[in-house]
Design a protein around this motif. Structure first.
Motif, short mmCIF file in Angstrom:
data_model
loop_
_atom_site.label_atom_id
_atom_site.label_comp_id
_atom_site.label_asym_id
_atom_site.label_seq_id
_atom_site.Cartn_x
_atom_site.Cartn_y
_atom_site.Cartn_z
N LEU A 486 0.81 -1.21 0.00
CA LEU A 486 0.00 0.00 0.00
C LEU A 486 0.84 1.27 0.00
O LEU A 486 0.32 2.36 0.19
N ASP A 487 2.16 1.14 -0.20
CA ASP A 487 3.05 2.30 -0.24
C ASP A 487 3.75 2.46 -1.58
O ASP A 487 3.99 3.57 -2.03
N SER A 488 4.09 1.36 -2.23
CA SER A 488 4.91 1.42 -3.44
C SER A 488 4.10 1.71 -4.69
O SER A 488 4.66 2.11 -5.71
N GLY A 489 2.81 1.50 -4.65
CA GLY A 489 1.99 1.66 -5.83
C GLY A 489 2.12 0.51 -6.80
O GLY A 489 1.63 0.59 -7.94
N ASN A 490 2.75 -0.58 -6.37
CA ASN A 490 2.93 -1.73 -7.25
C ASN A 490 1.72 -2.65 -7.13
O ASN A 490 1.51 -3.27 -6.08
N THR A 491 0.96 -2.74 -8.19
CA THR A 491 -0.29 -3.50 -8.17
C THR A 491 -0.05 -4.97 -7.86
O THR A 491 -0.79 -5.59 -7.09
N CYS A 492 0.98 -5.53 -8.46
CA CYS A 492 1.29 -6.94 -8.27
C CYS A 492 1.61 -7.24 -6.81
O CYS A 492 1.09 -8.20 -6.23
N GLY A 493 2.45 -6.41 -6.19
CA GLY A 493 2.81 -6.62 -4.79
C GLY A 493 1.61 -6.46 -3.87
O GLY A 493 1.40 -7.26 -2.95
N ASN A 494 0.84 -5.40 -4.10
CA ASN A 494 -0.36 -5.18 -3.28
C ASN A 494 -1.33 -6.35 -3.39
O ASN A 494 -1.90 -6.81 -2.40
N ARG A 495 -1.51 -6.84 -4.61
CA ARG A 495 -2.45 -7.93 -4.83
C ARG A 495 -2.01 -9.19 -4.11
O ARG A 495 -2.84 -9.93 -3.54
N ALA A 496 -0.70 -9.47 -4.11
CA ALA A 496 -0.21 -10.68 -3.46
C ALA A 496 -0.51 -10.66 -1.96
O ALA A 496 -0.95 -11.67 -1.39
N VAL A 497 -0.29 -9.52 -1.32
CA VAL A 497 -0.55 -9.42 0.12
C VAL A 497 -2.04 -9.47 0.41
O VAL A 497 -2.49 -10.19 1.31
#
Length: 516
Positions: A486-497
């Motif tokens: 929720l900080d980096s703006g990376n959709t893939c990373g956010n979705r994984a968590v």
């Protein structure tokens, strides 16, 4: 003892999120300190005092989120004596807004040391609740010594509480004699004034306090989201109380090597700055900066020598700034760099400072965190854990050698990450051996990590991944900065968590999220 301490009963208190500050700092503990002994987790629980009910009331802090509730939780000062003196830990919650979808409680473990979980819940709670669809009551705490929890004081002077001094930057040419004098003075002040509360501030005790919070909530297991230093606390909790963990997320982890812990994290910040700096250099050389008046060079490769030359000049000729009594020195410029590397959003602030330092007619403006001292409570809270958790080398000459070598290898940080600190003169540390993080426990941990993290570098996170073995999966994000979810703006990373927290599904194996 400090305000808020109770020898027999809890004292209610009320609430900052501080993710980057702590890994930069260290201070000292008390000779009148608590003498704690290691107690196995099962034994401590069996002998534990009765856990009281929580008296939830609306939070009164001006920063509180809508619907955020606060309470006070008494915890043992010394878990070896659970029926002895207590101190108070401030706790908070945001109830699920979809009770029909609620599956449990998720504890938000703040960064630091020195970060406020109550404040972090206020800042991130709404976004986290929306992301997880109300699957959890979101809960958090102010660790002992922090914000609204029982605090301690070292009685430090304002000058000793300036970040650039707590951080222990070597003098021009690498001289550390002034650092030695200051570190010894801080350690002695904390030994004189800190008392048992300061001595009890450890990562192990924070994990124990979290488990006492779990019991007070009436939850058999907790899910968890932790960031920065909080990931170490989260890993310690998962090691001590594996049967009470559900879905466990570690965001931006450090090397958990129990022989070094915080000392190793600090040392790792030197190569981490080298890895992250090219992101700033590329930004500062981008033609788009021209219109903003922030372009530092025509080519990215010219930004680093420009910065180093300016820092060396300020070592010899500090500049007067807009803050009376706070000159812009080479050390302060380097500290501003470290602080700015945490997020791309801080790049403009650093570029403005560099531009002003280059202009003889300008008056540089010092970034707010560097312009005034920390409060005495914050200084104690930030540094105590770092010195209490692990033993530090006592030989001053060993720091002189380390600084001389590190300055050559990593001139951006000029030897500071391996410099002498108050921990060098700490009394009787550690009170307990650091927890060894292992692969023994349920396979329910998801790690997320940026490739170019200036504080908890990727190579250190790989050590955490190795220690956890099959208990964990690692999602790597091709991104610079500190804190991914929720900080980096990376959709893939956010979705994984989010997928893991809401469904329990992790990647089958470690995964990479491309830059976006």
């Amino acid at each position: 003892m400090g305000p808020g301490v109770s020898l027999n009963h809890p004292c209610p208190m009320t609430t900052y999120r501080n993710r980057g500050l702590a890994l930069a700092l260290c201070v000292a503990a008390a000779t009148t300190a608590l003498t704690a002994t290691a107690v196995p987790a099962a034994q401590a629980r069996a002998a534990g005092a009765r856990v009281p009910a929580l008296d939830w009331k609306p939070c009164t802090d001006a920063h509180a989120a809508k619907g955020q509730e606060c309470a006070s939780l008494p915890v043992p000062l010394d878990y070896a004596h659970p029926d002895g003196p207590t101190l108070t830990v401030a706790v908070s919650r945001l109830r699920s807004d979809h009770p029909d979808k609620r599956r449990g409680a998720l504890v938000v473990i703040p960064g630091g040391p020195g970060g406020s979980g109550v404040r972090q819940l206020a800042e991130q709670g709404a976004a986290l609740r929306e992301e997880t669809g109300g699957a959890y009551d979101l809960v958090s705490l102010d660790p002992r010594g922090v914000a609204a929890s029982t605090s301690a004081s070292c009685g430090l002077s304002a000058d000793d509480r300036m970040m650039v001094n707590l951080r222990s930057w070597p003098g021009p040419g690498g001289d550390i004699s002034e650092n030695v004098v200051r570190s010894r003075r801080i350690a002695e002040a904390c030994a004189r004034n800190g008392g048992a509360v300061l001595r009890s501030m450890t990562s192990r005790n924070e994990a124990r306090d979290i488990d006492r919070f779990r019991q007070a909530l009436g939850e058999r297991r907790l899910s968890g989201y932790s960031v920065s230093y909080g990931t170490y606390v989260g890993a310690v909790y998962a090691q001590l109380f594996p049967e009470h963990t559900d879905r466990w997320v570690l965001d931006s982890s450090g090397d958990p090597d129990p022989s070094r812990v915080e000392r190793g994290w600090l040392a790792n910040m030197a190569p981490a700055a080298d890895i992250r700096f090219p992101d700033f250099a590329a930004w500062a050389a981008d033609p788009a900066r021209e219109a903003e008046g922030l372009r530092l060079a025509r080519r990215a490769e010219d930004v680093r020598p420009l910065f180093l030359a300016l820092a060396r000049k300020l070592d010899v000729e500090p500049r007067r700034t807009a803050t009376e009594g706070v000159p812009l020195t080479g050390a302060l410029l380097r500290q501003a760099l470290q602080m700015s590397l945490y997020s791309d959003s801080s790049f403009p602030m650093l570029a403005r400072l560099i531009k002003a330092a280059q202009d003889p007619a300008a008056t540089p403006v010092v970034p707010p965190p560097l312009a005034e001292p920390l409060s005495d409570q914050d200084a104690a809270a930030v540094v105590a854990v770092l010195c209490n958790d692990v033993s530090w080398p006592k030989s001053v000459s060993s720091y002189e050698r380390a600084v001389a070598a590190d300055r050559v290898r990593h001139p951006l940080t000029a030897g500071s990450p391996v410099n002498v600190l108050p921990c060098t003169f700490w009394k009787d540390a550690p009170a307990e051996k650091p927890v060894r993080v292992t692969d023994r426990g349920p396979s329910n941990i998801l790690m997320i990590q940026g490739l170019r993290d200036p504080s908890t570098p990727y190579f250190g996170a790989l050590k955490m991944r190795q220690a956890l073995g099959d208990r964990a999966r690692l999602v790597t994000v091709d991104h610079g900065g500190h804190g991914m979810y929720l900080d980096s703006g990376n959709t893939c990373g956010n979705r994984a968590v989010t997928t893991y927290l809401t469904t329990g599904a992790r990647p089958e194996r470690d995964a990479l999220c491309a830059a976006e």
